[in-house]
Design a protein around this motif. Structure first.
Motif, PDB file in Angstrom:
ATOM      1  N   LEU A  79      16.521  -7.120  -8.088  1.00  0.00           N
ATOM      2  CA  LEU A  79      17.950  -7.437  -8.007  1.00  0.00           C
ATOM      3  C   LEU A  79      18.412  -8.279  -9.186  1.00  0.00           C
ATOM      4  N   SER A  80      17.619  -9.260  -9.573  1.00  0.00           N
ATOM      5  CA  SER A  80      17.983 -10.112 -10.709  1.00  0.00           C
ATOM      6  C   SER A  80      18.062  -9.308 -11.996  1.00  0.00           C
ATOM      7  N   SER A  81      17.130  -8.388 -12.189  1.00  0.00           N
ATOM      8  CA  SER A  81      17.155  -7.553 -13.390  1.00  0.00           C
ATOM      9  C   SER A  81      18.399  -6.668 -13.431  1.00  0.00           C
ATOM     10  N   TYR A  82      18.787  -6.139 -12.271  1.00  0.00           N
ATOM     11  CA  TYR A  82      19.987  -5.296 -12.231  1.00  0.00           C
ATOM     12  C   TYR A  82      21.245  -6.112 -12.512  1.00  0.00           C
ATOM     13  N   LEU A  83      21.310  -7.325 -11.980  1.00  0.00           N
ATOM     14  CA  LEU A  83      22.459  -8.188 -12.258  1.00  0.00           C
ATOM     15  C   LEU A  83      22.507  -8.612 -13.726  1.00  0.00           C
ATOM     16  N   ILE A  84      21.360  -8.901 -14.303  1.00  0.00           N
ATOM     17  CA  ILE A  84      21.328  -9.276 -15.724  1.00  0.00           C
ATOM     18  C   ILE A  84      21.752  -8.104 -16.597  1.00  0.00           C
ATOM     19  N   LEU A  85      21.303  -6.903 -16.252  1.00  0.00           N
ATOM     20  CA  LEU A  85      21.719  -5.714 -17.002  1.00  0.00           C
ATOM     21  C   LEU A  85      23.225  -5.517 -16.946  1.00  0.00           C
ATOM     22  N   GLY A  86      23.803  -5.666 -15.761  1.00  0.00           N
ATOM     23  CA  GLY A  86      25.255  -5.522 -15.641  1.00  0.00           C
ATOM     24  C   GLY A  86      26.023  -6.608 -16.368  1.00  0.00           C
ATOM     25  N   SER A  87      25.527  -7.845 -16.312  1.00  0.00           N
ATOM     26  CA  SER A  87      26.225  -8.935 -16.996  1.00  0.00           C
ATOM     27  C   SER A  87      26.210  -8.736 -18.501  1.00  0.00           C
ATOM     28  N   VAL A  88      25.100  -8.278 -19.051  1.00  0.00           N
ATOM     29  CA  VAL A  88      25.040  -8.004 -20.492  1.00  0.00           C
ATOM     30  C   VAL A  88      25.953  -6.843 -20.855  1.00  0.00           C
ATOM     31  N   LEU A  89      25.958  -5.802 -20.024  1.00  0.00           N
ATOM     32  CA  LEU A  89      26.768  -4.617 -20.302  1.00  0.00           C
ATOM     33  C   LEU A  89      28.256  -4.947 -20.301  1.00  0.00           C
ATOM     34  N   PHE A  90      28.733  -5.621 -19.260  1.00  0.00           N
ATOM     35  CA  PHE A  90      30.169  -5.895 -19.159  1.00  0.00           C
ATOM     36  C   PHE A  90      30.608  -7.001 -20.122  1.00  0.00           C
ATOM     37  N   SER A  91      29.725  -7.932 -20.443  1.00  0.00           N
ATOM     38  CA  SER A  91      30.095  -8.948 -21.421  1.00  0.00           C
ATOM     39  C   SER A  91      30.264  -8.336 -22.807  1.00  0.00           C
ATOM     40  N   GLN A  92      29.503  -7.303 -23.130  1.00  0.00           N
ATOM     41  CA  GLN A  92      29.667  -6.635 -24.415  1.00  0.00           C
ATOM     42  C   GLN A  92      30.909  -5.749 -24.436  1.00  0.00           C
ATOM     43  N   TRP A  93      31.183  -5.067 -23.322  1.00  0.00           N
ATOM     44  CA  TRP A  93      32.343  -4.191 -23.281  1.00  0.00           C
ATOM     45  C   TRP A  93      33.654  -4.960 -23.236  1.00  0.00           C
TER      46      TRP A  93
ATOM     47  N   TRP B 183      33.515 -10.631 -22.565  1.00  0.00           N
ATOM     48  CA  TRP B 183      33.419 -11.766 -21.653  1.00  0.00           C
ATOM     49  C   TRP B 183      32.228 -12.636 -22.048  1.00  0.00           C
ATOM     50  N   ASP B 184      32.191 -13.818 -21.442  1.00  0.00           N
ATOM     51  CA  ASP B 184      30.974 -14.610 -21.521  1.00  0.00           C
ATOM     52  C   ASP B 184      29.921 -13.997 -20.580  1.00  0.00           C
ATOM     53  N   TYR B 185      28.666 -14.343 -20.843  1.00  0.00           N
ATOM     54  CA  TYR B 185      27.607 -13.825 -19.980  1.00  0.00           C
ATOM     55  C   TYR B 185      27.755 -14.344 -18.542  1.00  0.00           C
ATOM     56  N   LEU B 186      28.251 -15.553 -18.396  1.00  0.00           N
ATOM     57  CA  LEU B 186      28.468 -16.089 -17.054  1.00  0.00           C
ATOM     58  C   LEU B 186      29.563 -15.317 -16.330  1.00  0.00           C
ATOM     59  N   ASP B 187      30.629 -14.934 -17.060  1.00  0.00           N
ATOM     60  CA  ASP B 187      31.684 -14.130 -16.449  1.00  0.00           C
ATOM     61  C   ASP B 187      31.167 -12.748 -16.048  1.00  0.00           C
ATOM     62  N   GLY B 188      30.327 -12.159 -16.908  1.00  0.00           N
ATOM     63  CA  GLY B 188      29.750 -10.857 -16.566  1.00  0.00           C
ATOM     64  C   GLY B 188      28.856 -10.934 -15.345  1.00  0.00           C
ATOM     65  N   ALA B 189      28.030 -11.987 -15.279  1.00  0.00           N
ATOM     66  CA  ALA B 189      27.167 -12.157 -14.103  1.00  0.00           C
ATOM     67  C   ALA B 189      28.002 -12.436 -12.859  1.00  0.00           C
ATOM     68  N   TYR B 190      29.078 -13.199 -13.025  1.00  0.00           N
ATOM     69  CA  TYR B 190      29.967 -13.498 -11.888  1.00  0.00           C
ATOM     70  C   TYR B 190      30.617 -12.221 -11.367  1.00  0.00           C
ATOM     71  N   PHE B 191      31.104 -11.363 -12.273  1.00  0.00           N
ATOM     72  CA  PHE B 191      31.731 -10.123 -11.845  1.00  0.00           C
ATOM     73  C   PHE B 191      30.737  -9.226 -11.118  1.00  0.00           C
ATOM     74  N   CYS B 192      29.511  -9.098 -11.642  1.00  0.00           N
ATOM     75  CA  CYS B 192      28.504  -8.243 -11.008  1.00  0.00           C
ATOM     76  C   CYS B 192      28.119  -8.775  -9.634  1.00  0.00           C
ATOM     77  N   PHE B 193      27.935 -10.095  -9.526  1.00  0.00           N
ATOM     78  CA  PHE B 193      27.548 -10.666  -8.240  1.00  0.00           C
ATOM     79  C   PHE B 193      28.665 -10.507  -7.211  1.00  0.00           C
ATOM     80  N   VAL B 194      29.905 -10.800  -7.607  1.00  0.00           N
ATOM     81  CA  VAL B 194      31.025 -10.710  -6.671  1.00  0.00           C
ATOM     82  C   VAL B 194      31.249  -9.266  -6.228  1.00  0.00           C
ATOM     83  N   THR B 195      31.057  -8.334  -7.148  1.00  0.00           N
ATOM     84  CA  THR B 195      31.283  -6.930  -6.809  1.00  0.00           C
ATOM     85  C   THR B 195      30.182  -6.381  -5.918  1.00  0.00           C
TER      86      THR B 195
END
Length: 222
Positions: A124-138, A141-153
């Motif tokens: 689960l942590s690896s999947y959240l980290i992958l999503g946070s990196v992906l959305f922060s690049q697209w 966003w900051d990496y914290l914002d990307g991780a926040y979006f993935c976790f909340v979603t």
């Protein structure tokens, strides 16, 4: 109309996620048992082989010592001259079996294998980290914002304060939004799979604890 649609849609979605999660849990358990635990299973087979060979040698030595210490009797001589097999002796003494073939035929049922909680949490942590990196690049966003979006979603909270697609150019909207939808769908199924695996691991731990405490002797009690 939105409320009526959600009343029927949310249980249907949860039912589909439960079925998908159960299927993915069986597939992940099979992969974990046959790939990740292949070395451990090989070590167990070798240990069982040595144990069975030692037991067989000790039985053969004891039988030979007993046969050498007993003198031949007239009944034994008569039976040797007239070999008649008794069905009772056949039932009490099963035919010998090759120990190596017996150990090789021992197969571990992957459905009874439990996955450690640390493995599921790492997945689960690896999947959240992958999503946070992906959305922060697209989305820049900051990496914290990307991780926040993935976790909340993926936790189905869905506050909506961060929405992907705002900072994407018009030529990239469709493809990246489809990838975002697939990421969310796969993530929800992955969450259901990990919850299923963690539930089985917790049940197995309570079952072993109950057997140690003497609460239950039935391994299938839970």
């Amino acid at each position: 109309m939105t409320m009526i649609y959600a009343i029927f849609g949310i249980p249907l979605m949860l039912l589909c996620l439960a079925n998908i999660g159960s299927t993915m849990a069986d597939a992940f358990r099979f992969i974990y048992c046959n790939i990740c635990c292949s070395y451990c299973n090989l070590v167990k087979k070798r240990r069982n082989l040595r144990a069975l060979q030692s037991v067989e040698l000790s039985r053969n030595a004891a039988a030979a010592a007993t046969a050498a210490s007993l003198p031949p009797s007239p009944i034994t001589t008569t039976l040797a001259s007239n070999p008649i097999q008794s069905p009772t002796n056949d039932l009490e003494q099963p035919p010998p079996q090759n120990v190596v073939e017996f150990v090789d035929n021992l197969s571990i049922d992957y459905r009874k294998v439990t996955i450690p909680i640390s493995v599921t949490l790492s997945l689960l942590s690896s999947y959240l980290i992958l999503g946070s990196v992906l959305f922060s690049q697209w989305e820049k966003w900051d990496y914290l914002d990307g991780a926040y979006f993935c976790f909340v979603t993926l936790a189905t909270i869905g506050l909506g304060d961060l929405v992907p697609g705002k900072s994407i150019t018009s030529t990239q909207v469709e493809g990246k939004l489809i990838i975002c939808a697939l990421y969310v769908l796969l993530g929800l199924s992955l969450m259901a799979m990990c919850f299923n695996l963690m539930q089985e691991e917790v049940r197995a731990k309570f079952r072993r604890l109950g057997n140690k405490l003497g609460i239950t002797d039935d391994p299938n009690y839970w």
